[in-house]
Structures are given as structure tokens and as C-alpha cells.
Write a protein that holds these residues in place. Structure first.
Motif, PDB file in Angstrom:
ATOM      1  N   LEU A 297       0.805  -1.224   0.000  1.00  0.00           N
ATOM      2  CA  LEU A 297       0.000   0.000   0.000  1.00  0.00           C
ATOM      3  C   LEU A 297       0.835   1.271   0.000  1.00  0.00           C
ATOM      4  N   GLY A 298       2.125   1.162   0.254  1.00  0.00           N
ATOM      5  CA  GLY A 298       2.965   2.351   0.323  1.00  0.00           C
ATOM      6  C   GLY A 298       3.943   2.499  -0.807  1.00  0.00           C
ATOM      7  N   SER A 299       3.705   1.811  -1.936  1.00  0.00           N
ATOM      8  CA  SER A 299       4.623   1.922  -3.077  1.00  0.00           C
ATOM      9  C   SER A 299       4.480   3.258  -3.800  1.00  0.00           C
ATOM     10  N   ARG A 300       3.374   3.984  -3.595  1.00  0.00           N
ATOM     11  CA  ARG A 300       3.149   5.314  -4.164  1.00  0.00           C
ATOM     12  C   ARG A 300       2.923   6.307  -3.025  1.00  0.00           C
ATOM     13  N   PRO A 301       3.085   7.584  -3.278  1.00  0.00           N
ATOM     14  CA  PRO A 301       2.972   8.569  -2.182  1.00  0.00           C
ATOM     15  C   PRO A 301       1.550   8.799  -1.685  1.00  0.00           C
ATOM     16  N   HIS A 302       0.551   8.368  -2.448  1.00  0.00           N
ATOM     17  CA  HIS A 302      -0.839   8.610  -2.044  1.00  0.00           C
ATOM     18  C   HIS A 302      -1.619   7.288  -2.090  1.00  0.00           C
ATOM     19  N   LEU A 303      -2.404   7.045  -1.046  1.00  0.00           N
ATOM     20  CA  LEU A 303      -3.243   5.844  -0.965  1.00  0.00           C
ATOM     21  C   LEU A 303      -4.705   6.271  -0.928  1.00  0.00           C
ATOM     22  N   ILE A 304      -5.497   5.728  -1.841  1.00  0.00           N
ATOM     23  CA  ILE A 304      -6.949   5.960  -1.861  1.00  0.00           C
ATOM     24  C   ILE A 304      -7.615   4.713  -1.282  1.00  0.00           C
ATOM     25  N   TRP A 305      -8.242   4.873  -0.142  1.00  0.00           N
ATOM     26  CA  TRP A 305      -8.884   3.743   0.551  1.00  0.00           C
ATOM     27  C   TRP A 305     -10.376   3.798   0.231  1.00  0.00           C
ATOM     28  N   TYR A 306     -10.799   2.946  -0.712  1.00  0.00           N
ATOM     29  CA  TYR A 306     -12.179   2.993  -1.212  1.00  0.00           C
ATOM     30  C   TYR A 306     -13.052   2.034  -0.415  1.00  0.00           C
ATOM     31  N   LEU A 307     -14.027   2.613   0.333  1.00  0.00           N
ATOM     32  CA  LEU A 307     -15.020   1.848   1.092  1.00  0.00           C
ATOM     33  C   LEU A 307     -16.376   2.029   0.417  1.00  0.00           C
ATOM     34  N   PRO A 308     -16.829   1.087  -0.405  1.00  0.00           N
ATOM     35  CA  PRO A 308     -18.138   1.243  -1.055  1.00  0.00           C
ATOM     36  C   PRO A 308     -19.237   1.472  -0.031  1.00  0.00           C
ATOM     37  N   SER A 309     -20.167   2.390  -0.350  1.00  0.00           N
ATOM     38  CA  SER A 309     -21.239   2.727   0.579  1.00  0.00           C
ATOM     39  C   SER A 309     -22.523   2.972  -0.195  1.00  0.00           C
ATOM     40  N   LEU A 310     -23.649   3.096   0.559  1.00  0.00           N
ATOM     41  CA  LEU A 310     -24.945   3.350  -0.061  1.00  0.00           C
ATOM     42  C   LEU A 310     -25.062   4.753  -0.632  1.00  0.00           C
ATOM     43  N   SER A 311     -24.133   5.641  -0.253  1.00  0.00           N
ATOM     44  CA  SER A 311     -24.189   7.000  -0.774  1.00  0.00           C
ATOM     45  C   SER A 311     -23.655   7.114  -2.193  1.00  0.00           C
ATOM     46  N   ASP A 312     -23.107   6.018  -2.725  1.00  0.00           N
ATOM     47  CA  ASP A 312     -22.585   6.033  -4.086  1.00  0.00           C
ATOM     48  C   ASP A 312     -23.741   6.228  -5.058  1.00  0.00           C
ATOM     49  N   SER A 313     -23.691   7.278  -5.863  1.00  0.00           N
ATOM     50  CA  SER A 313     -24.806   7.612  -6.759  1.00  0.00           C
ATOM     51  C   SER A 313     -24.995   6.604  -7.866  1.00  0.00           C
ATOM     52  N   VAL A 314     -23.981   5.812  -8.175  1.00  0.00           N
ATOM     53  CA  VAL A 314     -24.105   4.842  -9.267  1.00  0.00           C
ATOM     54  C   VAL A 314     -24.108   3.434  -8.709  1.00  0.00           C
ATOM     55  N   ALA A 315     -24.480   3.295  -7.456  1.00  0.00           N
ATOM     56  CA  ALA A 315     -24.458   1.964  -6.853  1.00  0.00           C
ATOM     57  C   ALA A 315     -25.501   1.053  -7.464  1.00  0.00           C
ATOM     58  N   THR A 316     -26.621   1.622  -7.957  1.00  0.00           N
ATOM     59  CA  THR A 316     -27.684   0.823  -8.554  1.00  0.00           C
ATOM     60  C   THR A 316     -27.919   1.286  -9.971  1.00  0.00           C
ATOM     61  N   PRO A 317     -27.918   0.365 -10.962  1.00  0.00           N
ATOM     62  CA  PRO A 317     -28.161   0.766 -12.345  1.00  0.00           C
ATOM     63  C   PRO A 317     -29.554   1.364 -12.485  1.00  0.00           C
ATOM     64  N   GLU A 318     -29.685   2.336 -13.411  1.00  0.00           N
ATOM     65  CA  GLU A 318     -30.967   2.967 -13.641  1.00  0.00           C
ATOM     66  C   GLU A 318     -31.960   1.956 -14.188  1.00  0.00           C
ATOM     67  N   GLY A 319     -33.208   2.045 -13.648  1.00  0.00           N
ATOM     68  CA  GLY A 319     -34.263   1.166 -14.118  1.00  0.00           C
ATOM     69  C   GLY A 319     -34.137  -0.258 -13.625  1.00  0.00           C
ATOM     70  N   ASP A 320     -33.170  -0.540 -12.767  1.00  0.00           N
ATOM     71  CA  ASP A 320     -32.955  -1.914 -12.328  1.00  0.00           C
ATOM     72  C   ASP A 320     -33.148  -2.067 -10.826  1.00  0.00           C
ATOM     73  N   SER A 321     -33.661  -1.006 -10.177  1.00  0.00           N
ATOM     74  CA  SER A 321     -33.811  -1.058  -8.723  1.00  0.00           C
ATOM     75  C   SER A 321     -35.254  -1.352  -8.364  1.00  0.00           C
ATOM     76  N   SER A 322     -35.453  -1.927  -7.216  1.00  0.00           N
ATOM     77  CA  SER A 322     -36.777  -2.197  -6.672  1.00  0.00           C
ATOM     78  C   SER A 322     -36.737  -1.953  -5.180  1.00  0.00           C
ATOM     79  N   PHE A 323     -37.919  -2.087  -4.542  1.00  0.00           N
ATOM     80  CA  PHE A 323     -37.988  -1.882  -3.107  1.00  0.00           C
ATOM     81  C   PHE A 323     -37.096  -2.866  -2.360  1.00  0.00           C
ATOM     82  N   PHE A 324     -37.094  -4.132  -2.784  1.00  0.00           N
ATOM     83  CA  PHE A 324     -36.299  -5.145  -2.106  1.00  0.00           C
ATOM     84  C   PHE A 324     -34.805  -4.941  -2.331  1.00  0.00           C
ATOM     85  N   ASP A 325     -34.426  -4.294  -3.435  1.00  0.00           N
ATOM     86  CA  ASP A 325     -33.004  -4.011  -3.653  1.00  0.00           C
ATOM     87  C   ASP A 325     -32.469  -2.997  -2.650  1.00  0.00           C
ATOM     88  N   LEU A 326     -33.370  -2.159  -2.122  1.00  0.00           N
ATOM     89  CA  LEU A 326     -32.945  -1.134  -1.180  1.00  0.00           C
ATOM     90  C   LEU A 326     -32.877  -1.639   0.254  1.00  0.00           C
TER      91      LEU A 326
END
Length: 394
Positions: free
Chosen positions: A228-257
Motif C-alpha cells: 500500500l505504500g509503493s506510491r505517495p498517495h493511498l486511496i482507501w475505497y469503502l463502497p457505501s450506499l451514498s454512491d450515486s451509481v451503486a444501482t443501475p438505472e431502471g434496475d432497482s426495486s424496493f427489495f433491492d434497497l
């Protein structure tokens, strides 16, 4: 018969509050215990699992120790909770750590793959499996194994310097000739490094060596710092529900949420409710005759049955029992065979011949409708007694 039916005439026919509480308290206690157990388990799990793989968490399964060691070495760590944040910061001076790549949707995986191809930095994927087809199409998953201390058994400099490390989890295989395959289990590596068109990609079968409570064991810290330290900057990506593209358009339902934990919890509650309903339901089926262990007086048996009828407000059943018993006793007195005791035509004809001048309506008394109330039931019992006395003395 009058006493058998009338002895409980003061008992209320409608369910009382105390009786309803007595019937429902078992189910309420079981439900309360289930809720308390669920809350306790959630509290215990939340205490242990809070901040899993979060570089800001000092909990057992957090990764704050890694971030602080990297900071001491001059490597800055930034946390990204959306894919846009993660990919926007990617370049040749960054290392991107994706903690849960399998949680990404297909659209997210495609976007991340494109960013990986255009970036000259390093990407580290923790325990990828279903996402391999997009993020690392040249790699195949070969099942999983337990996490334990393993030797590197490869020429990768970071692994050689780290030595033994707590690795395991997912195992991988690839046909890429220049891939670095380290920490094998059953002939398949649990750490795989691939060179890409821009930078390189590192696949780790398990994240355990990044946890706070394991970082000081064996060569875990050394491997974490080098990967993790081979480059000067580390981006630690924690996927979350706030991601605007977490669900494809037209493919979500109540149970998906709905999070999977709530669905499983509701299913368990449904099963528990069904079991409780079966437990509390009335058992239906034919009566089974058994030999009584002690002799019981007929009056006690009659009184007990009368109380049971009164408890469930079964006036119709009580009246039917009284009429049937009277018919069976009257049939021999009238010269009617026992088999015809319940036949209205035969029994009523015998009554008409035996008591031609009698006033009672024999059909109503012996085959009539159920009484409307308790008073009518007591009156019916008295009339049946009187009819038997009249037949015996005629």
C-alpha cells in the motif's frame, strides 16, 4: 343432568382479560426473549465489527494502525466512499485499495476497470470473486482456504522481505506468464500481482493481515506497508450506499434497497411466528380412547365435561350430548332397537304409540335445534328428565 350442566352457570362465557393474558403470555415471553436476543447479538456484533477495514477505526477489525504507519513513512491516506471520488483521484502516484470489490455493481466494475486501464498507479483488490470477470478477466477463482501463517514461495520483493504472513481466503490462478504468485495454498496463490497497461493490480485472498489486531504479527505490517505504500498517495475505497451509481438505472426495486440482514431477520421472525402458531393451535383429529389410571365417579366426569362445554360456549354440543343420551335410554323402554335410537321416524312413531295423549313436542325435544342460551339449555335438560320419567311410569 341438570346439575351437570347447571353447576357452572355462574362462569362468564366471554373471555376475560386474565384468561386472555394466561393464553398469550407464553407467546409474548418467547417473542420478548427473541427480541432481546436479537438486540444483544446486534450490539455485540456491532462492537466487534464496527469500522471493519476502515483506516479511521481503532477497533479490532479496523485498519487505523496501517494508515498511521503509512503516514509515518510519508504516504497520505484519503478515504473514498463513492466510486467517483475514488476514480477522480487515481493517477500514477496513487494506490487504490478496494475493500469490497464484489459489492460493486456491473456498471461500477466497468467504470473502475476503465479507470484502472487509464491510470499508471497500483490497484489492490481484497478478496475479489464474482468481480473477477470484469476487474481481472485473466484471473480465475479456485475456491477458498483458511487464513493462517503462510510462506511467500515467490520472487516478489515485497513478499520476500515480509516473509511469513497471515493470508488465505480466496485462491486464484492465471495463465499470465509474468504474474507473481505468492503465499500458495494447495498449489494456488492467495496473493497475485499482475502487470497492466498502465500500472499493476494486486489480488489478495483475505484482508486479515490489515486488521489492527493482526498487524504486529509475523510479517503482516511489512507486507501491508510495501503493497500500500509503493506510491505517495493511498486511496482507501469503502463502497457505501451514498454512491450515486451503486444501482443501475431502471434496475432497482424496493427489495433491492433493503439490506440483506433485514430480509433474513424478517424471514427468521416469520418462521418463529409460524412455529408459535403451530405450538398454540388446537390439535384437530379423532379422539383417542385411553384406559384411565384411576376410577372416576360418573358425576365427576359429567361435571367436568359440562365445565369444558361451558368454557368454550358449546351449548350445541352439550344439547346434542344430552339428547343422544336420552334417546339411547328411551329406545329400549319404547321397544326400539338401539340401532334406530337416532332415527326420528322410528323413535317418534314409538313415542306416539306409547304416549298418544302427551303434550310435549317429541321432535323438538329429541331432535330440535341447539338452545339459544344457557337458560334454554337448562330447560331442555329438565324437559328430557321429565320425558324419561313419564315413559318409565306409563
Amino acid at each position: 343432568m341438570t346439575d351437570a350442566v347447571g353447576t357452572t352457570s355462574t362462569t362468564p362465557t366471554t373471555p376475560t382479560t386474565r384468561r386472555m393474558w394466561r393464553r398469550a403470555r407464553g407467546l409474548l415471553v418467547a417473542l420478548t426473549l427473541l427480541i432481546v436476543a436479537g438486540v444483544a447479538m446486534a450490539a455485540l456484533r456491532s462492537g466487534d465489527q464496527h469500522g471493519r477495514l476502515d483506516p479511521r477505526s481503532a477497533d479490532q477489525y479496523g485498519s487505523r494502525a496501517v494508515a498511521e504507519l503509512l503516514d509515518d513513512r510519508g504516504v497520505s491516506t484519503s478515504v473514498a466512499t463513492t466510486l467517483d471520488e475514488a476514480t477522480a483521484a487515481m493517477n500514477d502516484t496513487t494506490t487504490l485499495l478496494v475493500t469490497h470489490p464484489d459489492l460493486l455493481t456491473v456498471n461500477q466494475q466497468d467504470a473502475l476497470r476503465a479507470a484502472m486501464a487509464s491510470s499508471a498507479g497500483r490497484t489492490v483488490l481484497l478478496s475479489p470473486d464474482s468481480s473477477l470477470g470484469i476487474l481481472a478477466p485473466e484471473v480465475r477463482s479456485e475456491g477458498s482456504t483458511s487464513v493462517s501463517a503462510r510462506a511467500p514461495e515467490c520472487a516478489l520483493s515485497a513478499a520476500v522481505r515480509a516473509g511469513g504472513v497471515d493470508l488465505g481466503g480466496r485462491r486464484y490462478s492465471t495463465d499470465t506468464p509474468d504474474a507473481d504468485s505468492c503465499y500458495p495454498s494447495g498449489g494456488f496463490p492467495t496473493l497475485l500481482r499482475l502487470d497492466g497497461p498502465g500500472g499493476d493490480t494486486v489480488l489478495l485472498g483475505a484482508p486479515d493481515f490489515l486488521y489492527n489486531d493482526r498487524l504486529d504479527e509475523r510479517g503482516n505490517a511489512s507486507l501491508a506497508l510495501q503493497l500500500l505504500g509503493s506510491r505517495p498517495h493511498l486511496i482507501w475505497y469503502l463502497p457505501s450506499l451514498s454512491d450515486s451509481v451503486a444501482t443501475p438505472e431502471g434496475d432497482s426495486s424496493f427489495f433491492d434497497l433493503i439490506p440483506p440482514g433485514w430480509i433474513w431477520g424478517a424471514l427468521q421472525l416469520g418462521v418463529a411466528a409460524a412455529l408459535a402458531a403451530v405450538w398454540r393451535a388446537r390439535r384437530l383429529g379423532p379422539l383417542v380412547t385411553e384406559q384411565l389410571p384411576v376410577a372416576i365417579r360418573a358425576s365427576e366426569s359429567t361435571e367436568g365435561r359440562a365445565r369444558l362445554y361451558r368454557r368454550v360456549n358449546a351449548r350445541g354440543r352439550a344439547a346434542a350430548a344430552l339428547r343422544a343420551a336420552s334417546r339411547r335410554r328411551l329406545a329400549p323402554l319404547l321397544g326400539v332397537p338401539p340401532a334406530d335410537a337416532d332415527s326420528p321416524g322410528v323413535l317418534l312413531a314409538a313415542f306416539s304409540a306409547r304416549l298418544p295423549d302427551s303434550d310435549p313436542d317429541f321432535r323438538r325435544l329429541l331432535f330440535g335445534p341447539p338452545p339459544a342460551d344457557d337458560a334454554a339449555l337448562v330447560q331442555l335438560a329438565d324437559q328430557l328428565d321429565a320425558l324419561e320419567r313419564e315413559v318409565r311410569t306409563s
